[in-house]
Scaffold this active site. Structure first.
Site, PDB file in Angstrom:
ATOM      1  CB  CYS A 120     -33.751 -46.878 -54.545  1.00  0.00           C
ATOM      2  SG  CYS A 120     -32.788 -47.271 -55.829  1.00  0.00           S
ATOM      3  CG  HIS A 263     -31.909 -51.353 -52.625  1.00  0.00           C
ATOM      4  ND1 HIS A 263     -33.475 -51.680 -52.299  1.00  0.00           N
ATOM      5  CD2 HIS A 263     -31.952 -50.539 -53.726  1.00  0.00           C
ATOM      6  CE1 HIS A 263     -34.116 -50.930 -53.477  1.00  0.00           C
ATOM      7  NE2 HIS A 263     -33.291 -50.217 -54.153  1.00  0.00           N
ATOM      8  CD  GLU A 264     -29.263 -48.180 -54.720  1.00  0.00           C
ATOM      9  OE1 GLU A 264     -29.201 -48.374 -55.953  1.00  0.00           O
ATOM     10  OE2 GLU A 264     -30.191 -47.729 -54.051  1.00  0.00           O
ATOM     11  CG  HIS A 267     -30.996 -51.590 -58.292  1.00  0.00           C
ATOM     12  ND1 HIS A 267     -32.388 -51.903 -58.891  1.00  0.00           N
ATOM     13  CD2 HIS A 267     -31.461 -50.515 -57.520  1.00  0.00           C
ATOM     14  CE1 HIS A 267     -33.175 -51.283 -58.216  1.00  0.00           C
ATOM     15  NE2 HIS A 267     -32.738 -50.525 -57.486  1.00  0.00           N
ATOM     16  CG  HIS A 273     -37.146 -50.393 -57.155  1.00  0.00           C
ATOM     17  ND1 HIS A 273     -37.301 -49.317 -57.638  1.00  0.00           N
ATOM     18  CD2 HIS A 273     -36.135 -50.722 -56.284  1.00  0.00           C
ATOM     19  CE1 HIS A 273     -36.388 -48.660 -56.881  1.00  0.00           C
ATOM     20  NE2 HIS A 273     -35.504 -49.320 -56.387  1.00  0.00           N
TER      21      HIS A 273
HETATM   22 ZN   LIG Z   1     -33.634 -49.305 -55.835  1.00  0.00          ZN
END
Ligand SMILES: [Zn+2]
Ligand SMILES: *[C@@H]1O[C@H](CO)[C@@H](O)[C@H](O)[C@H]1NC(C)=O
Ligand SMILES: *[C@@H]1O[C@H](CO)[C@@H](O)[C@H](O)[C@H]1NC(C)=O
Ligand SMILES: *[C@@H]1O[C@H](CO)[C@@H](O)[C@H](O)[C@H]1NC(C)=O
Ligand SMILES: *[C@@H]1O[C@H](CO)[C@@H](O)[C@H](O)[C@H]1NC(C)=O
Ligand SMILES: *[C@@H]1O[C@H](CO)[C@@H](O)[C@H](O)[C@H]1NC(C)=O
Ligand SMILES: [Zn+2]
Length: 312
Positions: A120, A263-264, A267, A273
């Protein structure tokens, strides 16, 4: 005879155009993996200068481990040279600490291996200091982290839309793939996520882009950085690197769209992370190729619930 020529002429032109387009794509692509340079630096440690170290410095700066700043007299600032200085050594140590490697300060085999993984684009640390959150109970062994300043959404109904500057044929089902990825977070929180049309205002804009795409965070071609996303904020964004070998059912050397989306979205909700030593959490910075890793892990769920005060 003459009809045949007339018929085959457009095909001939089409082939010519195709060849011309392909050779242009190939020419504009630098060869190989953007993180491949690390392989050639294996074994380096603090001892003079090694050709190519400036690339490692750029890498460590990009992900937040190194900051030469603008201080320092001329000749004492090694930001762009190949000198293995003290600052570089401590940046490597910080990287190793965050990634649960042996803290040697040298580019040993496992450090090289870790650095070369596709990942990422969101930095692991900010300004060289670990900004990991301290609300960790020593009893739970959680490794989740919040984004510095703990930005959060005030509302629970979020909207998103798609707007890309590049069309990616392998991602034709991106809308249903992202809907599934959002659903994974919705199931463990009080959030709802709704797609809206491209002309409507939306909390989150998702898109595919290539190289420099006007947000100050240029993508790097195949491999290397795969995607990036902003924290919770107005104009929140989530971008995929259009140059990856994307798939919704990944084979060797392919990246799974849904895994990266899950995953994104973490955020976008305010998670940073994870420093899980087993690197198994969805919020670990590295994302393996060739496999799907879509299920939220206990750390990810505990993290988002702790950030918003949702019941565990
Ligand atoms: Zn990330
Ligand atoms: C440092 O490098 C020099 C030559 O560049 C070499 O002779 C020396 O053994 C190295 N020192 C260590 C500790 O590796
Ligand atoms: C750390 O060092 C120990 C002892 O040298 C070694 O057995 C282990 O494999 C190393 N771990 C990593 C992740 O390199
Ligand atoms: C170094 O790591 C690579 C994987 O990145 C592995 O194939 C190789 O065997 C390792 N070499 C040593 C000496 O540990
Ligand atoms: C990092 O450093 C820059 C320049 O010193 C500063 O403007 C920025 O606010 C810092 N960011 C954080 C999150 O501390
Ligand atoms: C993309 O993925 C396919 C299927 O696994 C693979 O055959 C191909 O080599 C990959 N392309 C690149 C550039 O890695
Ligand atoms: Zn972007």
């Amino acid at each position: 005879m003459s009809t045949m020529t007339a018929r085959s002429f457009p095909i001939f032109v089409a082939i010519l155009l195709l060849v011309a387009m392909q050779s242009r794509t190939i020419q504009s692509k630098p060869s190989g993996d953007p993180f491949g340079f690390v392989k050639h630096l294996e074994g380096c440690h603090k001892n003079g200068s090694v050709k190519g170290l400036h690339e490692l410095k750029r890498y460590l700066e990009k992900f937040g481990y190194l900051n030469y700043g603008h201080q320092g007299k001329k000749g004492h600032n090694h930001a762009n040279d190949d000198e293995f200085d003290d600052l570089l050594e401590s940046a490597i140590k910080a990287y190793q600490q965050n990634h649960h490697l042996n803290v040697t300060g040298s580019l040993d085999n496992s450090t090289v291996h870790e650095m070369m993984q596709p990942r990422c684009g969101v930095p692991d640390v900010v300004n060289g200091t670990k900004h990991y959150h301290t609300h960790k109970s020593i009893h739970t062994l959680a490794h989740y982290n919040f984004i510095p300043g703990n930005p959060r959404w005030a509302k629970r109904q979020l909207t998103y839309k798609f707007r890309s500057s590049v069309q990616v044929p392998a991602a034709q089902n991106i809308r249903s793939i992202c809907a599934k990825a959002f659903q994974r977070w919705a199931q463990v929180t009080e959030f709802t996520f709704q797609e809206v049309s491209v002309s409507s205002p939306a909390d989150i804009v998702i898109g595919f882009h290539r190289r420099d795409h006007n947000d100050g965070k240029a993508f790097d071609g195949p491999q290397g950085v795969l995607a990036h996303a902003t924290p919770p904020a107005s104009n929140a964004m989530f971008h995929f690197d259009a140059d990856e070998n994307w798939s919704e059912n990944p084979g060797p050397n392919q990246m799974d769209l849904e895994s990266v989306a899950v995953h994104e979205i973490g955020h976008l909700l305010g998670l940073d992370h994870n420093d899980d030593p087993n690197a198994d959490a969805i919020m670990s910075s590295g994302i393996p190729s060739g496999i799907a890793k879509r299920d939220l892990r206990a750390d990810d769920i505990q993290g988002v619930r702790a950030l918003y005060g949702f019941a565990n």
